[in-house]
Design a protein around this motif. Structure first.
Motif, mmCIF file in Angstrom:
data_model
loop_
_atom_site.group_PDB
_atom_site.id
_atom_site.type_symbol
_atom_site.label_atom_id
_atom_site.label_comp_id
_atom_site.label_asym_id
_atom_site.label_seq_id
_atom_site.Cartn_x
_atom_site.Cartn_y
_atom_site.Cartn_z
ATOM 1 N N VAL A 1 17.708 12.241 -21.415
ATOM 2 C CA VAL A 1 16.417 11.866 -20.588
ATOM 3 C C VAL A 1 15.606 11.233 -21.283
ATOM 4 C CG1 VAL A 1 15.257 12.806 -18.711
ATOM 5 C CG2 VAL A 1 17.516 13.858 -19.099
ATOM 6 N N ASP A 2 14.686 10.111 -20.531
ATOM 7 C CA ASP A 2 13.885 9.466 -21.125
ATOM 8 C C ASP A 2 12.769 9.689 -19.938
ATOM 9 O OD1 ASP A 2 12.172 7.810 -22.467
ATOM 10 O OD2 ASP A 2 12.661 6.040 -21.528
ATOM 11 N N ASN A 3 11.531 9.959 -20.288
ATOM 12 C CA ASN A 3 10.237 10.011 -19.575
ATOM 13 C C ASN A 3 9.328 8.957 -19.771
ATOM 14 O OD1 ASN A 3 11.291 12.943 -20.146
ATOM 15 N ND2 ASN A 3 10.578 12.891 -18.094
ATOM 16 N N LYS B 1 -9.799 12.201 -0.245
ATOM 17 C CA LYS B 1 -9.307 13.476 0.847
ATOM 18 C C LYS B 1 -8.783 14.450 -0.416
ATOM 19 C CE LYS B 1 -6.163 14.013 4.613
ATOM 20 N NZ LYS B 1 -5.324 13.397 5.663
ATOM 21 N N GLY B 2 -8.203 13.839 -1.552
ATOM 22 C CA GLY B 2 -7.922 14.762 -2.360
ATOM 23 C C GLY B 2 -6.407 15.219 -2.474
ATOM 24 N N ASN B 3 -5.372 14.667 -1.696
ATOM 25 C CA ASN B 3 -4.023 15.002 -1.656
ATOM 26 C C ASN B 3 -3.263 14.382 -2.660
ATOM 27 O OD1 ASN B 3 -1.858 16.569 -1.115
ATOM 28 N ND2 ASN B 3 -1.238 15.306 0.907
ATOM 29 N N ILE B 4 -3.691 14.470 -3.777
ATOM 30 C CA ILE B 4 -2.930 13.546 -4.966
ATOM 31 C C ILE B 4 -1.798 14.392 -5.446
ATOM 32 C CG2 ILE B 4 -3.402 12.460 -7.016
ATOM 33 C CD1 ILE B 4 -6.422 12.507 -6.446
ATOM 34 N N ARG B 5 -0.699 13.817 -5.529
ATOM 35 C CA ARG B 5 0.557 14.395 -6.103
ATOM 36 C C ARG B 5 1.111 13.539 -7.523
ATOM 37 N NH1 ARG B 5 3.570 16.152 -1.883
ATOM 38 N NH2 ARG B 5 5.030 17.056 -3.526
ATOM 39 N N THR B 6 1.600 14.388 -8.191
ATOM 40 C CA THR B 6 2.075 13.708 -9.572
ATOM 41 C C THR B 6 3.708 14.090 -9.800
ATOM 42 O OG1 THR B 6 1.529 15.538 -11.065
ATOM 43 C CG2 THR B 6 0.016 13.639 -10.714
ATOM 44 N N MET B 7 4.612 13.124 -10.351
ATOM 45 C CA MET B 7 5.724 13.429 -10.589
ATOM 46 C C MET B 7 6.109 12.760 -11.588
ATOM 47 S SD MET B 7 9.103 12.930 -8.096
ATOM 48 C CE MET B 7 10.618 13.392 -8.788
ATOM 49 N N PRO B 8 6.943 13.339 -12.576
ATOM 50 C CA PRO B 8 7.312 12.369 -13.784
ATOM 51 C C PRO B 8 8.292 11.647 -13.347
ATOM 52 C CG PRO B 8 8.085 14.690 -14.066
ATOM 53 C CD PRO B 8 7.228 14.689 -12.968
ATOM 54 N N ASN B 9 8.580 10.298 -13.914
ATOM 55 C CA ASN B 9 9.683 9.184 -13.790
ATOM 56 C C ASN B 9 10.535 9.469 -14.815
ATOM 57 O OD1 ASN B 9 8.449 8.467 -11.394
ATOM 58 N ND2 ASN B 9 7.222 6.802 -12.598
ATOM 59 N N ARG B 10 11.978 9.442 -14.490
ATOM 60 C CA ARG B 10 12.854 9.932 -15.361
ATOM 61 C C ARG B 10 14.117 8.828 -15.228
ATOM 62 N NH1 ARG B 10 14.064 16.254 -16.365
ATOM 63 N NH2 ARG B 10 12.187 16.787 -16.917
ATOM 64 N N SER B 11 14.693 8.607 -16.536
ATOM 65 C CA SER B 11 16.014 7.925 -16.600
ATOM 66 C C SER B 11 16.994 8.444 -17.421
ATOM 67 C CB SER B 11 15.552 6.286 -17.049
ATOM 68 O OG SER B 11 14.983 6.346 -18.461
ATOM 69 N N MET B 12 18.180 8.287 -17.184
ATOM 70 C CA MET B 12 19.348 8.844 -17.795
ATOM 71 C C MET B 12 20.692 8.353 -17.485
ATOM 72 S SD MET B 12 20.551 12.992 -17.749
ATOM 73 C CE MET B 12 21.497 12.755 -16.322
ATOM 74 N N PRO B 13 21.125 7.588 -18.467
ATOM 75 C CA PRO B 13 22.381 7.029 -18.331
ATOM 76 C C PRO B 13 23.466 7.873 -18.070
ATOM 77 C CG PRO B 13 21.722 6.724 -20.571
ATOM 78 C CD PRO B 13 20.509 7.466 -19.982
ATOM 79 N N ALA B 14 24.436 7.537 -17.387
ATOM 80 C CA ALA B 14 25.616 8.492 -17.143
ATOM 81 C C ALA B 14 26.344 8.425 -18.083
ATOM 82 C CB ALA B 14 26.538 7.882 -15.840
ATOM 83 N N ASP B 15 26.636 9.726 -18.669
ATOM 84 C CA ASP B 15 27.461 9.929 -20.017
ATOM 85 C C ASP B 15 28.211 11.049 -19.964
ATOM 86 O OD1 ASP B 15 28.522 9.836 -22.702
ATOM 87 O OD2 ASP B 15 26.889 10.438 -23.382
ATOM 88 N N PRO B 16 29.331 11.083 -18.830
ATOM 89 C CA PRO B 16 29.995 12.354 -18.472
ATOM 90 C C PRO B 16 31.016 12.923 -19.490
ATOM 91 C CG PRO B 16 30.913 10.392 -17.532
ATOM 92 C CD PRO B 16 29.679 10.058 -18.136
ATOM 93 N N ARG B 17 31.132 14.320 -19.550
ATOM 94 C CA ARG B 17 32.163 14.806 -20.220
ATOM 95 C C ARG B 17 33.106 15.155 -19.315
ATOM 96 N NH1 ARG B 17 28.178 17.732 -23.418
ATOM 97 N NH2 ARG B 17 28.677 19.651 -22.219
ATOM 98 N N PRO B 18 34.449 14.492 -18.869
ATOM 99 C CA PRO B 18 35.346 14.967 -17.792
ATOM 100 C C PRO B 18 35.576 16.291 -18.011
ATOM 101 C CG PRO B 18 35.690 12.797 -18.654
ATOM 102 C CD PRO B 18 34.667 13.331 -19.356
#
Length: 520
Positions: free
Chosen positions: A227-229, A314-331
């Motif tokens: 996971v990268d942020n 107005k002050g209704n400020i929200r934050t959220m981290p943006n994430r990226s993650m390549p698919a690397d499954p373990r079947p």
């Protein structure tokens, strides 16, 4: 330097790749192989009570989980959905569905979920830079008039899909928190969870599908998460204002990174301010308000400035981290990952829901011919083909999101500045130069080869702008660094996605592992 002359030169260069692109058309067999099982009558699937009360357990009822529950339930599977919180979500992302995602919604029979939630049609993007702007329209001419992007309140959309899934008699939607996956001899047999009363329970099914979102606590046993942020979004809602280009998403190439505007209802516009890094100015001590008013507001289009300042006040400020993650499954026998729990990309391009819905179509078509899901090793073998069949679409959208974010972000490096300006000017040329990239972004033509060609065409275009009419050693050096920088942006992303799976899926053995046709 005449940009249109340079554009004509570039079109000639791109045409040389046309024959090679025909080779890529062979990869349409990926979709043909998936579609080949669509002729199976879903009503023929008979659910037999074998290893528990459900055929499938779904962890999470967000966009992916709710859509999947309805899809599998409609195919006759008994589905048990366990969702941590069944109240309406309140998020600042997952609000823009690209046209390609809408087509998948139609294919799944869920298109009515965008009705009666004040969803807005979106017909393309407007790109702003240094006081100039260009409009990029989705190529929708060949589609039904109802086909377009859709933007809405994420929570309203999810609740509509949950309601539709729960309306099926064979779908059980339960509020609870999954604690762990139940494993026996390397096979996932079900889940352990706490219901809304705090009682610990177990649920068993031949197949467990984990789609518990970007903060999944179950993914580590089913994949190798990297996971990268890269940044965070700061979200605001602007009220009673009109966008410069109606029914379009707006991308401002700001400093230090992009600013987004798009409608989420008939009277509200979402603003997302990208802040690089993992930390944002403090909301509590007023640093965020100061940052938005002094750094961001001067870059906002004049038509939106007053509404932006009012939203900040107005002050209704929200934050959220943006994430990226390549698919690397373990079947893993008995389990599969879906949605943001499995694969994430920067939300700049709004491609997450399109990838999730596309994945659901692929998985549905693989499972349809299988009466019995209890043969875990065989099922696992077939699910490996899911990871391959999804790659061309998912990897194109993922790569585009990561590459565009880096190109659109400001940089003190002169070569990066030239690449950013070249991208804006290239898209401003219109015709092939805007239609190709916007087809990729919209999910209407998610072809990896087309993505790579256009990305490097932008780089070549940038170099041409530097060298014409008279090259100099300094300009040649910047041009070389521009090409090197372009390679440094896109090639690591492609490598993480998987070169062979992305460009040559037919060379992967799992591509051929599709279930036998359903027997009468």
């Amino acid at each position: 330097m005449d940009l249109y002359l340079l554009g004509w030169i570039l079109s000639s260069v791109l045409s040389l790749f046309a024959l090679y692109s025909l080779i890529y058309d062979g990869k349409e067999k990926v979709n043909q192989r998936v579609d080949s099982v669509k002729s199976t009558d879903a009503g023929e699937i008979k659910s037999e009570k074998l290893n528990g009360d459900a055929d499938v357990i779904i962890v999470g009822a967000g966009v992916a989980g709710a859509a999947l529950a309805h899809t599998l339930g409609k195919d006759g599977r008994r589905v048990h959905v366990i969702e941590r919180d069944l109240s309406e979500p309140d998020r600042i992302v997952g609000e823009l569905l690209q046209p390609g995602g809408y087509l998948k919604l139609v294919e799944l029979g869920l298109e009515d979920c965008v009705n009666n939630i004040d969803a807005q049609k979106v017909f393309g993007y407007a790109l702003f830079k240094d006081g100039k702007h260009t409009r990029l329209s989705y190529p929708l001419e060949k589609f039904h008039s109802d086909v377009s992007g859709r933007s809405f309140h994420n929570g309203r959309f999810i609740q509509r899909m949950r309601e539709k899934a729960a309306s099926l008699p064979n779908v059980n939607l339960e509020q609870g928190t999954v604690i762990s996956l139940l494993e026996e001899k390397g096979t996932i047999k079900g889940v352990q969870y706490k219901n809304k009363d705090g009682q610990e329970l177990t649920a068993y099914a031949p197949l467990t599908i984990v789609c518990d979102g970007c903060f999944s606590n179950l993914r580590r046993s089913l994949c190798n998460p990297k996971v990268d942020n890269p940044s965070c979004f700061v979200g605001l809602v602007l009220e009673n204002c009109e966008l410069p280009c109606a029914n379009h998403g707006h991308v401002i190439l700001g400093d230090p990174s992009p600013i987004l505007f798009y409608p989420i209802s008939s009277s509200e516009v979402r603003c997302l301010v990208d802040v690089p890094g993992q930390k944002v100015p403090s909301i509590s001590n007023g640093d965020m308000t100061k940052y938005l008013k002094t750094t961001v507001a001067p870059q906002v289009p004049p038509e939106l400035y007053d509404a932006f300042i009012a939203a900040v006040d107005k002050g209704n400020i929200r934050t959220m981290p943006n994430r990226s993650m390549p698919a690397d499954p373990r079947p893993t026998p008995g389990a599969v990952l879906m949605g943001d729990a499995f694969n994430m990309r920067h939300p700049l391009t709004g491609g997450g829901m399109t990838v999730a819905l596309s994945d659901i179509v692929v998985l549905r078509n693989l499972l349809r011919p299988m009466r019995d899901l209890n043969d875990a090793p065989t099922l696992c073998k077939y699910l490996e083909s899911f990871y391959t069949l999804r790659k061309p679409v998912a990897s194109t959208i993922n790569t585009l999101a990561g590459a565009l974010y880096k190109v659109f972000s400001a940089s003190p490096d002169q070569a990066r500045k030239e690449m950013r300006q070249a991208c804006f000017d290239y898209l401003s040329l219109g015709g092939l130069f805007s239609e190709g990239p916007i087809s990729l972004l919209s999910g209407l033509n998610p072809r990896p080869l087309s993505l790579v060609l256009h990305f490097f065409a932008v780089a070549v275009f940038g170099v041409g702008r530097l060298l014409l009419p008279f090259p100099s050693p300094k300009r040649m050096w910047i041009g070389a660094r521009l090409l090197s920088g372009a390679s440094g942006i896109i090639l690591p992303i492609i490598k993480a996605e998987g070169i062979r799976q992305m460009f040559f899926p037919a060379m992967v053995p799992a591509y051929y592992r599709t279930p036998p046709a359903l027997q009468e």
